[in-house]
Design a protein around this motif. Sequence first.
Motif, short mmCIF file in Angstrom:
data_model
loop_
_atom_site.label_atom_id
_atom_site.label_comp_id
_atom_site.label_asym_id
_atom_site.label_seq_id
_atom_site.Cartn_x
_atom_site.Cartn_y
_atom_site.Cartn_z
N VAL A 70 0.82 -1.12 0.03
CA VAL A 70 -0.05 0.23 -0.09
C VAL A 70 0.79 1.32 0.04
N CYS A 71 0.30 2.21 -0.25
CA CYS A 71 0.80 3.77 -0.18
C CYS A 71 -0.30 4.47 0.57
N VAL A 72 0.15 5.29 1.38
CA VAL A 72 -0.60 6.25 2.18
C VAL A 72 -0.03 7.72 1.83
N THR A 73 -1.12 8.65 1.28
CA THR A 73 -0.61 9.97 1.02
C THR A 73 -1.19 10.74 2.15
N VAL A 74 -0.29 11.51 2.99
CA VAL A 74 -0.55 12.38 4.01
C VAL A 74 -0.18 13.80 3.68
N PHE A 75 -1.40 14.53 4.11
CA PHE A 75 -1.32 16.08 3.78
C PHE A 75 -0.66 16.69 5.06
N VAL A 76 0.36 17.44 5.04
CA VAL A 76 1.10 17.93 6.05
C VAL A 76 1.30 19.46 5.93
N ALA A 77 1.57 20.27 6.79
CA ALA A 77 1.62 21.45 6.82
C ALA A 77 2.71 21.88 5.43
N GLY A 78 2.21 22.55 4.33
CA GLY A 78 3.11 22.79 3.25
C GLY A 78 3.47 21.91 2.38
N GLY A 79 2.77 20.69 2.50
CA GLY A 79 3.34 19.44 1.69
C GLY A 79 2.43 18.09 1.60
N VAL A 80 3.07 17.25 0.91
CA VAL A 80 2.33 15.86 1.05
C VAL A 80 3.46 14.95 1.00
N VAL A 81 3.00 14.06 1.92
CA VAL A 81 4.20 12.90 2.34
C VAL A 81 3.58 11.50 1.69
N ALA A 82 4.51 10.66 1.15
CA ALA A 82 3.94 9.36 0.73
C ALA A 82 4.71 8.29 1.51
N ILE A 83 3.85 7.49 1.94
CA ILE A 83 4.29 6.36 2.94
C ILE A 83 3.94 5.29 2.39
N HIS A 84 5.01 4.40 2.10
CA HIS A 84 4.94 3.00 1.56
C HIS A 84 5.01 1.70 2.41
N GLY A 85 4.47 0.91 2.31
CA GLY A 85 4.63 -0.43 2.97
C GLY A 85 3.37 -1.46 2.93
N ARG A 86 3.52 -2.51 3.75
CA ARG A 86 2.60 -3.77 3.78
C ARG A 86 1.72 -3.59 4.92
N ALA A 87 0.37 -3.93 4.38
CA ALA A 87 -0.85 -3.86 5.07
C ALA A 87 -1.07 -5.22 5.75
N LEU A 88 -1.00 -5.29 6.97
CA LEU A 88 -1.41 -6.64 7.48
C LEU A 88 -2.42 -6.61 8.83
N PRO A 89 -3.45 -7.55 8.45
CA PRO A 89 -4.55 -7.42 9.39
C PRO A 89 -4.04 -7.92 10.92
N VAL A 90 -4.71 -6.84 11.58
CA VAL A 90 -4.63 -7.13 13.38
C VAL A 90 -5.82 -7.54 13.84
N ALA A 91 -7.18 -7.05 13.42
CA ALA A 91 -8.51 -7.61 13.82
C ALA A 91 -9.61 -7.36 13.02
N THR A 92 -10.16 -8.42 12.89
CA THR A 92 -11.52 -8.58 12.19
C THR A 92 -12.36 -9.55 12.66
N PRO A 93 -13.68 -9.28 13.02
CA PRO A 93 -13.92 -7.77 13.29
C PRO A 93 -13.27 -7.19 14.61
N LEU A 94 -13.26 -5.70 14.40
CA LEU A 94 -12.83 -4.90 15.46
C LEU A 94 -13.79 -4.77 16.74
N ALA A 95 -13.22 -5.20 17.82
CA ALA A 95 -14.34 -5.36 19.10
C ALA A 95 -14.93 -3.99 19.37
N ASP A 96 -16.11 -4.07 20.01
CA ASP A 96 -16.64 -2.65 20.58
C ASP A 96 -16.89 -1.81 19.72
N VAL A 97 -17.29 -2.19 18.40
CA VAL A 97 -17.75 -1.16 17.43
C VAL A 97 -18.91 -1.61 16.93
N PRO A 98 -19.89 -0.67 16.64
CA PRO A 98 -21.20 -1.09 16.05
C PRO A 98 -21.51 -1.84 14.84
#
Length: 150
Positions: A70-98
């Motif tokens: 994946v890549c995540v585009t983050v908007f920061v003061a004055g610019g744009v940052v691209a963060i690259h990495g691998r997305a790994l599952p943590v929890a499905t479903p997430l507890a205590d969410v409706p």
Amino acid sequence: MTQTMTSLNDELFAHLQQQSFVLLHTADAASGCPTSNAISWIYAPSRDKLRFAIDSRSSLSANLQAHAEVCVTVFVAGGVVAIHGRALPVATPLADVPFDISCFDIEIDSWRHAMYAGSRLASMPECEKTYDQRAADKLDGQVFEAMRKA
């Protein structure tokens, strides 16, 4: 030339401690083509990891099951940052969410400033909830609390 880093700096880490509007880029599960989605349930639990949550029924879930990169585009003061990495599952479903929410961690491989030379963001993009603000705040609180516990 833009320098590539592997650990979030102080400014970016601090920015990602609060709810942020970002773009999550994945590869489509069926076609493999790049696709982008705006998300706001994301934060940095450490300098080398991002954690985010999405609706388990969304196409993003299928994309992440097929292609973890994946890549995540983050908007920061004055610019744009691209963060690259691998997305790994943590929890499905997430507890205590409706409803059925999936939580993922992104192990950061690299990040870099992604604005073209000689430019800066004149203002930060803003996202506005178009439904009941009280309900939105409650859901956001539930999701972030569950993400921190996962």
